[in-house]
Design an enzyme around this catalytic site. Structure first.
Site, PDB file in Angstrom:
ATOM      1  N   GLY A  11       0.827  -1.207   0.000  1.00  0.00           N
ATOM      2  CA  GLY A  11       0.000   0.000   0.000  1.00  0.00           C
ATOM      3  C   GLY A  11       0.859   1.253   0.000  1.00  0.00           C
ATOM      4  NE  ARG A  72      -2.209  -4.352  -1.467  1.00  0.00           N
ATOM      5  CZ  ARG A  72      -1.727  -3.892  -0.310  1.00  0.00           C
ATOM      6  NH1 ARG A  72      -0.696  -4.472   0.268  1.00  0.00           N
ATOM      7  NH2 ARG A  72      -2.282  -2.877   0.289  1.00  0.00           N
ATOM      8  CG  ASP A 103       4.025  -6.854   7.916  1.00  0.00           C
ATOM      9  OD1 ASP A 103       3.287  -6.619   6.933  1.00  0.00           O
ATOM     10  OD2 ASP A 103       3.594  -7.085   9.058  1.00  0.00           O
ATOM     11  CB  THR A 125       2.705   0.761   5.909  1.00  0.00           C
ATOM     12  OG1 THR A 125       1.328   0.551   6.259  1.00  0.00           O
ATOM     13  CG2 THR A 125       3.538   0.365   7.102  1.00  0.00           C
ATOM     14  CG  ASP A 127      -1.797  -0.109   7.743  1.00  0.00           C
ATOM     15  OD1 ASP A 127      -2.676   0.759   7.649  1.00  0.00           O
ATOM     16  OD2 ASP A 127      -1.645  -1.022   6.908  1.00  0.00           O
ATOM     17  CG  ASP A 129       1.050  -2.870   9.829  1.00  0.00           C
ATOM     18  OD1 ASP A 129       1.931  -2.180   9.278  1.00  0.00           O
ATOM     19  OD2 ASP A 129       0.266  -3.592   9.194  1.00  0.00           O
ATOM     20  NE  ARG A 171      -2.790  -4.674   5.270  1.00  0.00           N
ATOM     21  CZ  ARG A 171      -2.031  -5.432   4.529  1.00  0.00           C
ATOM     22  NH1 ARG A 171      -1.287  -6.364   5.083  1.00  0.00           N
ATOM     23  NH2 ARG A 171      -1.995  -5.276   3.237  1.00  0.00           N
TER      24      ARG A 171
HETATM   25  P1  ATP Z   1       0.893  -2.548   3.506  1.00  0.00           P
HETATM   26  O1  ATP Z   1       0.951  -3.048   4.913  1.00  0.00           O
HETATM   27  O2  ATP Z   1       1.004  -1.078   3.413  1.00  0.00           O
HETATM   28  O3  ATP Z   1      -0.243  -3.080   2.725  1.00  0.00           O
HETATM   29  P2  ATP Z   1       2.786  -4.578   2.658  1.00  0.00           P
HETATM   30  O4  ATP Z   1       4.175  -4.492   2.145  1.00  0.00           O
HETATM   31  O5  ATP Z   1       2.595  -5.351   3.930  1.00  0.00           O
HETATM   32  O6  ATP Z   1       2.228  -3.094   2.759  1.00  0.00           O
HETATM   33  P3  ATP Z   1       1.672  -6.730   1.038  1.00  0.00           P
HETATM   34  O7  ATP Z   1       0.629  -6.711  -0.011  1.00  0.00           O
HETATM   35  O8  ATP Z   1       1.509  -7.660   2.192  1.00  0.00           O
HETATM   36  O9  ATP Z   1       1.842  -5.210   1.520  1.00  0.00           O
HETATM   37  O10 ATP Z   1       3.075  -7.099   0.367  1.00  0.00           O
HETATM   38  C1  ATP Z   1       3.539  -6.372  -0.761  1.00  0.00           C
HETATM   39  C2  ATP Z   1       4.160  -7.298  -1.769  1.00  0.00           C
HETATM   40  O11 ATP Z   1       5.312  -7.957  -1.196  1.00  0.00           O
HETATM   41  C3  ATP Z   1       3.278  -8.439  -2.249  1.00  0.00           C
HETATM   42  O12 ATP Z   1       2.320  -8.068  -3.205  1.00  0.00           O
HETATM   43  C4  ATP Z   1       4.331  -9.384  -2.814  1.00  0.00           C
HETATM   44  O13 ATP Z   1       4.782  -8.939  -4.100  1.00  0.00           O
HETATM   45  C5  ATP Z   1       5.488  -9.242  -1.821  1.00  0.00           C
HETATM   46  N1  ATP Z   1       5.414 -10.330  -0.803  1.00  0.00           N
HETATM   47  C6  ATP Z   1       4.534 -10.446   0.217  1.00  0.00           C
HETATM   48  N2  ATP Z   1       4.734 -11.587   0.915  1.00  0.00           N
HETATM   49  C7  ATP Z   1       5.769 -12.212   0.315  1.00  0.00           C
HETATM   50  C8  ATP Z   1       6.462 -13.438   0.565  1.00  0.00           C
HETATM   51  N3  ATP Z   1       6.127 -14.265   1.561  1.00  0.00           N
HETATM   52  N4  ATP Z   1       7.499 -13.752  -0.254  1.00  0.00           N
HETATM   53  C9  ATP Z   1       7.847 -12.946  -1.274  1.00  0.00           C
HETATM   54  N5  ATP Z   1       7.232 -11.788  -1.565  1.00  0.00           N
HETATM   55  C10 ATP Z   1       6.208 -11.409  -0.782  1.00  0.00           C
END
Ligand code: ATP
Length: 321
Positions: A11, A72, A103, A125, A127, A129, A171
């Site tokens: 995000g 994503r 994360d 982020t 959040d 979090d 979240r």
């Molecule tokens: P936010 O909390 O702001 O939504 P975020 O980084 O936690 O941010 P996610 O959608 O969970 O958002 O992760 C972003 C991207 O990171 C995913 O779309 C994917 O491309 C990659 N990703 C997430 N989990 C994994 C994993 N276990 N292994 C490899 N890549 C990952």
């Protein structure tokens, strides 16, 4: 190292541009080259990247969103997809990568590091979090936005003796809601933390008690995903016979020009990530703890480090109803 890449993932958050700028300018100051990767891990896989110079990040420090784009891309969990991404980085002669995201993005960065490609994660982020840091880039801006929205709802709620339910992002972390509730003077706060299981009958009893004390309005701040807030509004209206409206702040909280603190945090973290790469670190995530920049093992941060619930903040919020 001679050449690094930078991307934003997950995000978007206000201050991501300031973080990219921090990485780019710090790297150029150290004589490194920087490539910007478009749309997060998706662009890495599709080999969409371009060289950035100091003017690429001009007029960026105050801009919301991320000019590199974010996405994503669940496919990045697959080994063969990440192998293509690594091949692309090698072809473009990148030596290291800075990943700005939450994360989920950190997990991708860790896997790249384990496959031999050093990455540093920056917490971007709204959040708040992400473990291993007191604050994430974007959180303070989102907080201002949420508080401003609550102030506006207060005006109309008071005028109409209405009950307002405000759904705040975060979240599964209640920080944004709790801080916004204190700053916005909300009467009630509902958080997602397991320490505080949601009980709508208790909430109803508290709202009724407030009405009996003669309050002209009631504002309930609640974190997303706890329950359906429109359904909750119908329940409270039916039980109290007071008009009740739910407002979902939603993506409004993601946008806007970053507040000064987010710009400073992003700039400092961006520069720090370059310093860590030059010192030979990889697989680390940057945080700020007790006003100091720190770095932790990414997996340790994601898997083992827990964010501490701000129980004392919650107690304060309850006393001020
Ligand atoms: P936010 O909390 O702001 O939504 P975020 O980084 O936690 O941010 P996610 O959608 O969970 O958002 O992760 C972003 C991207 O990171 C995913 O779309 C994917 O491309 C990659 N990703 C997430 N989990 C994994 C994993 N276990 N292994 C490899 N890549 C990952």
């Amino acid at each position: 190292i001679k050449r690094i890449g930078v991307l934003t993932s997950g995000g978007d958050a206000p201050g991501m541009n300031a973080a990219i700028r921090g990485v780019v300018r710090a790297a150029l100051s150290e004589g490194l080259e920087v490539y910007g990767i478009m749309d997060g891990y998706m662009g890495l896989y599709e080999n969409r990247m371009k060289k950035l110079d100091r003017f690429s990040v001009s007029d960026m420090i105050n801009r919301g969103g991320t000019f590199l784009g974010s996405a994503r891309f669940p496919e990045f969990r697959e080994d063969n997809v990440r192998a293509v991404a690594i091949e692309n980085m090698k072809q473009n002669e990148l030596d290291a990568l800075v990943v700005i995201g939450g994360d989920g993005s950190y997990l991708g960065a860790k896997k790249l590091t384990e496959a031999g490609f050093p990455c540093i994660g920056l917490p971007g982020t709204i959040d708040n979090d992400v473990a291993g840091t007191d604050y994430t880039i974007g959180y303070f801006t989102a907080l201002e936005t949420a508080v401003e929205a609550i102030d506006r709802l207060r005006d109309t709620s008071t005028s109409h003796k209405r009950i307002s339910i405000v759904e705040v992002m975060g979240r599964y972390c209640g920080d944004l809601t709790l801080s916004a509730a204190i700053a916005g003077g909300c009467e009630f706060v509902v958080l997602p933390e397991s320490e505080l299981p949601f009980n709508r009958d208790e909430l109803l009893a508290e709202i009724k008690a407030g009405i009996e004390r003669g309050k002209r309005h009631a504002i309930v701040a609640i974190t997303e995903h706890v329950c359906d807030v429109h359904e909750l509004a119908r329940f409270i209206e039916a039980e109290t016979k007071h008009e009740t409206r739910a407002t979902v702040l939603g993506h409004i909280q993601r946008g806007g020009s970053p507040v000064a603190y987010d710009r400073i945090l992003a700039s400092r973290m961006g520069a720090y990530s370059v310093q860590l790469l030059l010192e030979g670190y990889g697989g680390r995530c940057v945080g700020i703890q007790n006003e100091k920049l720190v770095h932790h093992d990414i997996i340790d941060a994601v898997m083992n480090m827990k964010r501490v619930f701000k129980a004392d903040w919650y107690e304060t919020a309850k006393k001020l109803y």
